[in-house]
Design an enzyme around this catalytic site. Structure first.
Site, PDB file in Angstrom:
ATOM      1  CB  CYS A  67      -1.016  -0.086   1.245  1.00  0.00           C
ATOM      2  SG  CYS A  67      -2.576  -0.644   0.961  1.00  0.00           S
ATOM      3  CG  HIS A 126      -5.028  -3.585   0.665  1.00  0.00           C
ATOM      4  ND1 HIS A 126      -3.878  -3.919   0.827  1.00  0.00           N
ATOM      5  CD2 HIS A 126      -5.882  -4.553   1.376  1.00  0.00           C
ATOM      6  CE1 HIS A 126      -3.972  -4.980   1.345  1.00  0.00           C
ATOM      7  NE2 HIS A 126      -5.374  -5.352   1.780  1.00  0.00           N
ATOM      8  CG  HIS A 177      -1.946  -4.056  -2.726  1.00  0.00           C
ATOM      9  ND1 HIS A 177      -2.048  -2.757  -1.873  1.00  0.00           N
ATOM     10  CD2 HIS A 177      -1.642  -3.403  -3.827  1.00  0.00           C
ATOM     11  CE1 HIS A 177      -2.030  -1.605  -2.481  1.00  0.00           C
ATOM     12  NE2 HIS A 177      -1.776  -1.902  -3.804  1.00  0.00           N
TER      13      HIS A 177
END
Ligand code: H2U
Ligand code: ZN
Length: 352
Positions: A67, A126, A177
């Site tokens: 992230c 995400h 992710h």
């Protein structure tokens, strides 16, 4: 009419209903045969049931290594990226080596290998998957694939660029992710080398591209087409090994993602979204898979018959929780499947 050689005799597949009997099909890209056992789909299953992965994820996860703004496993902090983000894999399997070394002890042979590995985050969000992203977002991923192929392939010490994505814990993905990987090698890896050899051989034999010829067959017969648009076609290939395997091809002759023009890349984005939508709808789960691109090797050798494509290899067989295992016969003899590619294509076509 489709014809094949059975024990020395040339027979039409339609007239013998061959495709409903136990039969084997030849993979045009590798020369490998896959055993098809259509009668076997009803067998009971008391084996391993996979966990159904949780569907709801936060847009930003403070514990995610990928992230924006978070620190990765090695301590490096990701920038606050807004679209795609590429970084050198902190645990790269390949390294750039300045010298080469070979070893030959009688039959035993080894040689040094040089290369590098990168990670591509598809989006800062995400919770998204490639297929859930906007067409603009997917197009940005495609442009990143193209620029990675170009910059890595321009290096004199890189001769093949493999771009792929493992999605879902079942396929070994380390994080939900949205991300993929790039591995760039000095040598041409096995799978690409085999496909290059079969495409080269067809071109040498008939003076045409193997996959251009294959696209023509699939567009004429239509029984394995899952989805198409002006520029791209997705089929369950005639020789599919995984139950819901697909092959995504440009309809025109394109050796790399980089050679696709803007409309072609938009067509690629649209088909990736469309195939993902069908996969996710099939068993009402974010479909796990390994997906990857085969593009022209970057060793400078001319190969007029090479046609870029993407393979999707998803492991699920019957439901969100029952997967196909490539064990036993597959490991010791060769690939085998139960559901026919035509039925798999029909199920995907109508999914969602
Ligand atoms: P997979 O999910 O397909 O395993 O890909 C994730 C890659 O990301 C994996 O190769 C790398 C892993 O080495 N990675 C980093 O480079 N840094 C991190 O902080 C986490 C994961
Ligand atoms: Zn994340």
């Amino acid at each position: 009419m489709m014809r094949s050689m059975v024990r020395g005799k040339c027979v039409s597949t339609e007239s013998t209903s061959l495709l409903w009997r136990v039969h084997r099909r030849r993979n045009l890209l590798t020369g490998e045969w896959v055993l098809v056992s259509p009668h076997r789909t009803q067998r009971p299953w008391q084996g391993q049931i996979e966990k159904n992965e949780a569907a709801s994820l936060p847009t930003h996860d403070p514990s995610c290594y990928l992230c924006p703004g978070n620190a990765r496993a090695g301590g490096v902090k990701n920038p606050n990226y807004a679209e795609t983000f590429v970084f050198d894999n902190d645990f790269a399997a390949l390294r750039l080596e300045s010298s080469t070394q070979t070893l030959q002890h009688g039959l035993l042979q080894a040689e040094s290998e040089s290369g590098l590995c990168r990670v591509i985050c598809y989006s800062p969000a995400h919770h998204l998957t490639l297929g859930q992203m906007t067409l603009t977002g997917i197009r940005a991923v495609i442009d990143t694939w193209a620029s990675q192929y170009e910059t890595l392939g321009d290096r004199p010490d890189i001769h093949a660029v493999t771009i792929f994505e493992n999605r879902g814990a079942m396929m070994g993905a380390s994080s939900p992710h949205p991300h993929g990987q790039v591995w760039a090698n000095q040598t041409i890896p096995n799978e690409l080398a085999r496909e290059v050899a079969f495409q080269d051989a067809h071109f040498a034999d008939v003076g045409r591209c193997l996959l251009c010829d294959y696209v023509e067959i699939e567009l004429e017969r239509r029984e394995r087409v899952v989805v198409e648009n002006e520029h791209f076609l997705a089929v369950v290939p005639f020789w599919a090994t995984w139950p819901f395997e697909t092959l995504v091809l440009p309809k025109s002759h394109q050796p790399t993602v980089s050679t696709l023009n803007s409309e072609g890349r938009d067509g690629f984005a649209a088909i990736l979204k469309a195939i993902n939508k069908r996969y996710d709808a099939l068993f009402a789960v974010t479909f796990p898979y390994t997906m990857g691109l085969h593009q022209l090797p970057t060793d400078g050798i001319e190969r007029a018959g090479f046609h870029m494509h993407a393979h999707f290899y998803p492991p699920l067989l019957r439901s969100a929780t029952v997967r196909k295992f490539m064990v036993g016969y597959e490991m010791l003899a060769g690939p085998q499947r139960d559901i026919t590619p035509e039925i798999a294509a029909e199920r995907l076509r109508t999914a969602g």
